[in-house]
Design a protein around this motif. Structure first.
Motif, PDB file in Angstrom:
ATOM      1  N   ARG A   1       0.468  -1.402  -0.188  1.00 18.99           N
ATOM      2  CA  ARG A   1      -0.405   0.255  -0.572  1.00 18.99           C
ATOM      3  C   ARG A   1       0.272   1.119   0.219  1.00 18.99           C
TER       4      ARG A   1
ATOM      5  N   ILE B   1      -1.252  -8.215  -4.115  1.00 14.36           N
ATOM      6  CA  ILE B   1      -0.318  -8.632  -4.728  1.00 14.36           C
ATOM      7  C   ILE B   1      -1.235 -10.083  -4.777  1.00 14.36           C
TER       8      ILE B   1
ATOM      9  N   GLU C   1      -3.663  -9.435 -10.363  1.00 15.58           N
ATOM     10  CA  GLU C   1      -4.751 -10.742 -10.091  1.00 15.58           C
ATOM     11  C   GLU C   1      -4.179 -12.195 -10.625  1.00 15.58           C
ATOM     12  N   SER C   2      -4.569 -12.835 -10.164  1.00 12.55           N
ATOM     13  CA  SER C   2      -3.835 -14.542 -10.295  1.00 12.55           C
ATOM     14  C   SER C   2      -4.065 -15.367 -11.064  1.00 12.55           C
TER      15      SER C   2
ATOM     16  N   GLN D   1     -13.098 -17.558  -8.469  1.00 20.74           N
ATOM     17  CA  GLN D   1     -13.253 -15.157  -7.874  1.00 20.74           C
ATOM     18  C   GLN D   1     -14.654 -15.186  -7.256  1.00 20.74           C
TER      19      GLN D   1
HETATM   20  N1  LIG Z   1      -8.302 -11.478  -6.919  1.00 21.14           N
HETATM   21  C1  LIG Z   1      -6.737 -11.221  -6.327  1.00 21.14           C
HETATM   22  C2  LIG Z   1      -6.693 -10.576  -5.222  1.00 21.14           C
HETATM   23  C3  LIG Z   1      -5.573 -10.337  -4.694  1.00 21.14           C
HETATM   24  C4  LIG Z   1      -5.564 -10.526  -2.945  1.00 21.14           C
HETATM   25  O1  LIG Z   1      -6.661 -10.296  -2.517  1.00 21.14           O
HETATM   26  N2  LIG Z   1      -4.694 -10.021  -2.866  1.00 21.14           N
HETATM   27  C5  LIG Z   1      -4.151 -10.056  -1.111  1.00 21.14           C
HETATM   28  C6  LIG Z   1      -2.984 -11.457  -0.698  1.00 21.14           C
HETATM   29  S1  LIG Z   1      -4.163 -12.887  -0.915  1.00 21.14           S
HETATM   30  C7  LIG Z   1      -3.473  -8.887  -0.667  1.00 21.14           C
HETATM   31  O2  LIG Z   1      -2.224  -8.085  -1.332  1.00 21.14           O
HETATM   32  N3  LIG Z   1      -4.153  -8.346   0.384  1.00 21.14           N
HETATM   33  C8  LIG Z   1      -3.119  -7.254   0.954  1.00 21.14           C
HETATM   34  C9  LIG Z   1      -3.769  -5.395   1.027  1.00 21.14           C
HETATM   35  O3  LIG Z   1      -5.329  -5.793   0.022  1.00 21.14           O
HETATM   36  O4  LIG Z   1      -3.386  -4.806   1.866  1.00 21.14           O
HETATM   37  C10 LIG Z   1      -5.932 -12.305  -7.617  1.00 21.14           C
HETATM   38  O5  LIG Z   1      -6.661 -12.896  -7.380  1.00 21.14           O
HETATM   39  O6  LIG Z   1      -4.285 -10.991  -7.219  1.00 21.14           O
END
Ligand SMILES: N[C@@H](CCC(=O)N[C@@H](CS)C(=O)NCC(=O)O)C(=O)O
Length: 206
Positions: free
Chosen positions: A43, A57, A69-70, A102
């Motif tokens: 962030r 990430i 996006e994974s 998702q």
């Molecule tokens: N839809 C996204 C979801 C990404 C996501 O939610 N990442 C989380 C970790 S699994 C993250 O970066 N969280 C940190 C934050 O929101 O600050 C994907 O599939 O990449």
């Protein structure tokens, strides 16, 4: 792949693991750069400006461009490999399961795992606590649907592993960390064991 690949990630994240597992199964080397999401490292103004304006990430860096996006990152890596069906219907069916993951799976199972295992129940706010029962119900519904789909088939799409399996596997195989009882879903267990014994399989690590 000629361009350098860097995965911006957090090792305990299933979304990041999907991308590592895809790369491992097709034998593509990916450099890893770790961020501590618990400390807000995705962030920062630098991260938001350069890597992902959405502050999350995984992000796959390809040369000087970035794929957040994974599931999109998995698709980039696997393009042209056996993990993506060439049949037009099966390709769309694979995407169907990735979108479903998702919307119906990850927001319930991954979120509960994050709250229970990484944040800690005592740290949750009131709004999060109130959502736990509905996420548990929706997570079990997702697992039941997977179990039913796998009753008479080995893989989600066609007769071979595809990205649909990898993307669904990532958070399913750690659903017990979110207190889901996987023993209730024997076809899911059989399917997970197939993936875990594949050549090139790597465990999640964290
Ligand atoms: N839809 C996204 C979801 C990404 C996501 O939610 N990442 C989380 C970790 S699994 C993250 O970066 N969280 C940190 C934050 O929101 O600050 C994907 O599939 O990449």
């Amino acid at each position: 792949m000629s361009e350098q690949l860097v995965l911006h990630e957090y090792a305990a994240s299933g979304n990041c693991y999907k991308v590592r597992l895809t790369a491992a199964l097709i034998g593509v080397p990916v450099e890893r750069r770790e961020y501590d999401i618990m400390k807000g490292e995705t962030r920062t103004p630098e991260f938001l400006a350069k890597v992902n304006a959405n502050g999350r990430i995984p992000v796959l860096e390809v040369g000087d461009r970035f794929i957040p996006e994974s599931n999109a990152a998995c698709h980039y890596l696997a393009d042209g490999s056996k993990l993506i069906p060439t049949d037009r219907f099966e390709h769309a069916d694979m995407l169907r399961w990735m979108f479903w993951e998702q919307y119906n799976h990850e927001p319930n199972i991954a979120t509960l795992r994050f709250w229970i295992r990484l944040v800690g129940l005592e740290q949750l706010n009131e709004a999060q606590r109130l959502q736990m029962a509905s996420k548990r119900q929706a997570g079990n519904a997702a697992l039941a649907l997977m179990d039913s789909h796998l009753k008479e088939r080995d893989w989600f799409v066609g007769d071979a592993i595809s990205l649909a399996d990898i993307c669904l596997f990532a958070y399913t195989h750690v659903a017990d960390e979110a207190d889901f009882d996987l023993e209730l879903y024997p076809n899911v267990i059989r399917w997970m064991e197939q993936i875990m014994t594949m050549d090139g399989y790597i465990p999640m690590e964290a």
